[in-house]
Design a protein around this motif. Structure first.
Motif, short mmCIF file in Angstrom:
data_model
loop_
_atom_site.label_atom_id
_atom_site.label_comp_id
_atom_site.label_asym_id
_atom_site.label_seq_id
_atom_site.Cartn_x
_atom_site.Cartn_y
_atom_site.Cartn_z
N PRO A 114 29.33 51.38 54.53
CA PRO A 114 28.80 50.41 54.90
C PRO A 114 27.27 50.31 54.48
O PRO A 114 26.65 51.63 54.33
CB PRO A 114 28.62 50.36 56.59
N THR A 115 26.73 49.42 53.67
CA THR A 115 25.33 49.38 53.43
C THR A 115 24.56 48.11 53.63
O THR A 115 23.47 47.97 53.27
CB THR A 115 25.31 49.43 51.75
N VAL A 116 25.23 47.29 54.65
CA VAL A 116 24.56 45.95 54.97
C VAL A 116 23.28 46.26 55.67
O VAL A 116 22.35 45.56 55.59
CB VAL A 116 25.44 45.20 56.15
N ASP A 117 23.02 47.59 56.55
CA ASP A 117 21.73 47.73 57.14
C ASP A 117 20.70 48.60 56.27
O ASP A 117 19.70 49.15 56.95
CB ASP A 117 22.01 48.33 58.36
N ILE A 118 21.07 49.07 55.11
CA ILE A 118 20.07 49.57 54.19
C ILE A 118 19.25 48.48 53.36
O ILE A 118 19.69 47.80 52.84
CB ILE A 118 21.17 50.60 53.31
N PRO A 119 17.92 49.06 53.59
CA PRO A 119 17.20 48.09 52.87
C PRO A 119 17.15 47.83 51.44
O PRO A 119 17.11 46.80 51.05
CB PRO A 119 15.57 48.61 53.24
N GLN A 132 19.71 48.12 48.98
CA GLN A 132 21.34 48.37 48.50
C GLN A 132 21.41 48.73 47.17
O GLN A 132 22.36 49.53 46.93
CB GLN A 132 22.13 47.13 48.97
N ASN A 165 27.23 56.50 56.19
CA ASN A 165 28.10 56.68 57.10
C ASN A 165 29.52 56.30 56.76
O ASN A 165 29.91 55.38 57.31
CB ASN A 165 27.82 56.10 58.63
N GLU A 207 28.30 43.66 51.95
CA GLU A 207 28.50 44.46 53.34
C GLU A 207 28.63 46.06 53.14
O GLU A 207 28.51 46.78 53.96
CB GLU A 207 29.78 43.84 54.21
#
Length: 408
Positions: free
Chosen positions: A279-284, A286, A336, A312
């Protein structure tokens, strides 16, 4: 001079009876006016005394990791032994034959021991023997570097040897002899009505080979394709015509036909892969995250496949035995990841797929009716891939083979 390259696999030379059948194929080529160049693999398969895997396992019992240069010296022995035995068989039948190692045959490679790439072929020595009327037997799977170090060409390397010699010698054909009668629409061990294909294109067989079909190495096909040298996949132990690999579209008619009637050619599969989800959606950043993910895999020598980069997150697959290592690397990089082990990639291959509406619809329909869940999909102009649970792999192959009418 009409040069014909004939390559015989390990099972073809594994006994005196089978070597006699090989000699008969070579003699027939001579009678038909060809000058044969015969490429041989090591005798037998793993466990047999002179098989490549047997040599490798001998050293594994001594050291966990042996130097690659020395391992290439060892692994090259199997083909040399096989070549000596076959050359002796031919001479006993009154045929003038000579054995050349890969280096003596002029196969020059880079210095990537264990998986070397051919830089060029210098065929003068082979041509001299052919002009003298000799049958030239070449030990497959090997070459030499510019400074004379022995190298091996990786798995399927004897196919690569045959293709490279075919191109260098401008051969009329390259005949790859195996223990099967040609390329089939699917693995006959799991699809009862799988049938032999009369003709396939270079692109189709490359994709089938890359996706799990093991009749010929894709690197060999890519080399032959450079000069449009026809390849014929044939059986050592029968007179079946085999499968012709060529640049022509199967079913291409003369005159007005501009497309083949056959949309799909075959179904292939690759078992024992793990899907990695990052998952990379919450990484500033990307873009930077994506770079880190794939750089981390590359630095660890982990080859990734079935790649999907989305807002996502990132999806890709690795072999099951490398999954734990891949996950740990990603965790150490601050990601993660999660994984889905025990998957299989199933591929629908056909030169006629491109631009034809409804192929994906038929694929989804077939798998849905069979109760097979698609975990991931991708496509190119000749292939559609789906990732499924390994327990559904056989069912998926059978359903797709039936849906695309490949048994008729």
């Amino acid at each position: 001079m009409r040069v014909l390259v004939q390559k015989f696999g390990g099972t073809s030379v594994s006994s005196a009876e089978r070597r006699a059948q090989v000699a008969a194929k070579i003699s027939e080529a001579v009678r038909e006016g060809y000058s044969p160049v015969v490429v041989v693999s090591a005798i037998g398969r793993s466990g047999d005394p002179y098989a490549t895997d047997t040599f490798i396992n001998m050293v594994k019992g001594i050291a966990v990791e042996s130097p690659k240069r020395e391992m290439d010296l060892l692994m090259s022995c199997g083909e040399i032994i096989s070549g000596v035995v076959l050359t002796s068989t031919l001479k006993d039948l009154g045929l003038d034959a000579v054995l050349l190692t890969g280096g003596q045959a002029g196969i020059i490679t880079n210095n990537c021991f264990g998986d070397a790439r051919i830089i060029r072929v210098e065929p003068k020595n082979i041509l001299n023997h052919l002009e003298a009327g000799r049958i030239v037997v070449v030990a497959g799977f090997q070459g030499v570097t510019e400074d004379g170090q022995i190298t091996t060409l990786g798995r399927g390397g004897s196919d690569t040897t045959a293709a490279a010699l075919g191109v260098a010698l401008d051969a009329e054909d390259i005949d790859i002899y195996t223990d099967v009668e040609g390329i089939m629409t699917a693995d006959p061990r799991i699809v009862e009505d799988a049938r032999i294909l009369d003709v396939v294109t270079y692109n189709e067989i490359c994709h089938l080979a890359h996706q799990g079909a093991k009749v010929i190495h894709p690197r060999a096909v890519e080399i032959a394709m450079q000069r449009n040298i026809p390849i014929r996949i044939k059986c050592t132990f029968s007179d079946a015509p085999g499968t012709l690999v060529t640049c022509l579209q199967p079913d291409m008619g003369v005159g007005t036909d501009i497309t083949g009637d056959r949309t799909t050619t075959g179904i292939a599969y690759t078992p024992n892969v793990t899907q990695i989800q990052v998952p990379t959606v919450d990484i500033p950043d990307q873009l930077q995250a994506n770079k880190q993910i794939f750089k981390g895999m590359a630095l660890a020598d982990i080859s990734v496949d079935f790649i999907s980069v989305q807002p996502e997150g990132v999806l890709f697959t690795v072999p099951d035995d490398l999954a734990e290592k891949a996950v740990k690397i990603l965790e150490n990089l601050g990601f993660n990841p999660s994984s889905v082990p025990g998957c299989a990639k199933v591929s629908v291959v056909g030169a006629g797929i491109a631009g034809v509406p409804g192929v994906m619809a038929d694929l989804v329909h077939a798998l849905s009716d069979a109760g097979v869940r698609i975990l991931q999909s991708a496509d190119s102009h000749t292939t559609i891939w789906v990732l499924v649970n390994k327990e559904d792999m056989i069912l998926a192959v059978q359903a797709l083979h039936k849906k695309f009418l490949l048994g008729t």
